[in-house]
Motif scaffolding. Structure first.
Motif, PDB file in Angstrom:
ATOM      1  N   GLY A   1       0.811  -1.218   0.000  1.00  0.00           N
ATOM      2  CA  GLY A   1       0.000   0.000   0.000  1.00  0.00           C
ATOM      3  C   GLY A   1       0.841   1.263   0.000  1.00  0.00           C
TER       4      GLY A   1
ATOM      5  N   GLN B   1     -12.750  -3.783  -6.128  1.00  0.00           N
ATOM      6  CA  GLN B   1     -12.721  -2.777  -5.063  1.00  0.00           C
ATOM      7  C   GLN B   1     -11.610  -1.769  -5.313  1.00  0.00           C
ATOM      8  N   PHE B   2     -10.432  -2.260  -5.663  1.00  0.00           N
ATOM      9  CA  PHE B   2      -9.280  -1.392  -5.899  1.00  0.00           C
ATOM     10  C   PHE B   2      -9.509  -0.492  -7.115  1.00  0.00           C
TER      11      PHE B   2
ATOM     12  N   CYS C   1     -11.984   2.276  -6.471  1.00  0.00           N
ATOM     13  CA  CYS C   1     -11.371   3.348  -5.683  1.00  0.00           C
ATOM     14  C   CYS C   1     -10.500   4.232  -6.574  1.00  0.00           C
TER      15      CYS C   1
ATOM     16  N   SER D   1     -11.234   8.078  -7.298  1.00  0.00           N
ATOM     17  CA  SER D   1     -10.240   9.028  -6.806  1.00  0.00           C
ATOM     18  C   SER D   1      -9.688   9.919  -7.912  1.00  0.00           C
TER      19      SER D   1
ATOM     20  N   ALA E   1      -5.562   7.520  -0.786  1.00  0.00           N
ATOM     21  CA  ALA E   1      -6.763   6.691  -0.959  1.00  0.00           C
ATOM     22  C   ALA E   1      -6.440   5.424  -1.735  1.00  0.00           C
ATOM     23  N   VAL E   2      -5.655   5.549  -2.796  1.00  0.00           N
ATOM     24  CA  VAL E   2      -5.287   4.393  -3.613  1.00  0.00           C
ATOM     25  C   VAL E   2      -4.426   3.420  -2.808  1.00  0.00           C
TER      26      VAL E   2
ATOM     27  N   SER F   1      -6.553   1.660  -0.195  1.00  0.00           N
ATOM     28  CA  SER F   1      -7.420   0.684  -0.841  1.00  0.00           C
ATOM     29  C   SER F   1      -6.650  -0.597  -1.142  1.00  0.00           C
ATOM     30  N   LEU F   2      -5.430  -0.441  -1.630  1.00  0.00           N
ATOM     31  CA  LEU F   2      -4.609  -1.611  -1.918  1.00  0.00           C
ATOM     32  C   LEU F   2      -4.248  -2.350  -0.627  1.00  0.00           C
TER      33      LEU F   2
ATOM     34  N   LEU G   1      -5.990  -2.457   2.114  1.00  0.00           N
ATOM     35  CA  LEU G   1      -7.203  -3.161   2.551  1.00  0.00           C
ATOM     36  C   LEU G   1      -7.360  -4.479   1.794  1.00  0.00           C
ATOM     37  N   GLY G   2      -7.179  -4.443   0.487  1.00  0.00           N
ATOM     38  CA  GLY G   2      -7.288  -5.667  -0.305  1.00  0.00           C
ATOM     39  C   GLY G   2      -6.249  -6.700   0.085  1.00  0.00           C
TER      40      GLY G   2
END
Length: 177
Positions: free
Chosen positions: A49, A140-141, A144, A148, A163-164, A167-168, A170-171
């Motif tokens: 991330g 999801q990624f 986002c 964004s 944000a990117v 998001s990564l 989280l995945g």
């Protein structure tokens, strides 16, 4: 096709190559077990991330900072990227990822290499389940990223790279952790 003759086009492709090289090198490098003990899924997720966020921040003004082929394909599908540019980016990303993995392999001692940081399916997870999870996490990624980067969105709040990257992360935490 005039686009292929511009220096900016080739600078952007080079940026995608370097971004993918660094992303793979840093993300997979952080996934290796450098010290004895349990594998660190949180550390690897944060590394991927943070690498993504840093590279988007550093490269977005040159190429858009896609780094990921799924982002490039999504931008073609929503008519935000030309096909020649997408093909150049995809080739650059593939070659950059291979170069990053090769560089990591070369600088990593043999006892640490293992599977070079690549994850495998948990013994209780089937191929279809793993593929479904990967598709959902990629969706999801990409959603986002598209949200964004969307300049039409009123009141974009916060940092696109952050944000990117989150998001990564989280995945990664869901898929690997």
């Amino acid at each position: 096709m005039r686009e292929l003759r511009s220096a900016a086009f080739w600078r952007a492709a080079l940026a995608e190559f370097l971004g993918s090289l660094l992303y793979v090198l840093l993300g997979l490098g952080a996934s290796l077990r450098w010290a004895p003990g349990p594998a660190g899924a949180l550390g690897a997720a944060l590394a991927f991330g943070l690498a993504q966020a840093t590279l988007v921040q550093a490269l977005s003004h040159v190429s858009g900072g896609h780094i990921n082929p799924a982002v490039t394909v999504a931008l073609v599908l929503v008519a935000q990227l030309s096909l020649p540019r997408a093909l150049a980016y995809l080739l650059a990303q593939l070659l950059g990822a291979l170069a990053g993995a090769g560089l990591l392999y070369g600088v990593t001692p043999a006892p640490v290499r293992g599977s070079l940081g690549l994850s495998t399916l948990h013994p209780g997870v089937g191929l279809a389940q793993g593929t479904a999870v990967e598709l959902l996490l990629t969706l999801q990624f990409v959603l986002c990223v598209l949200a964004s980067y969307d300049e039409r969105r009123d009141g974009r709040l916060g940092s696109v790279p952050l944000a990117v990257g989150l998001s990564l992360t989280l995945g990664q935490l869901f898929g690997v952790g």
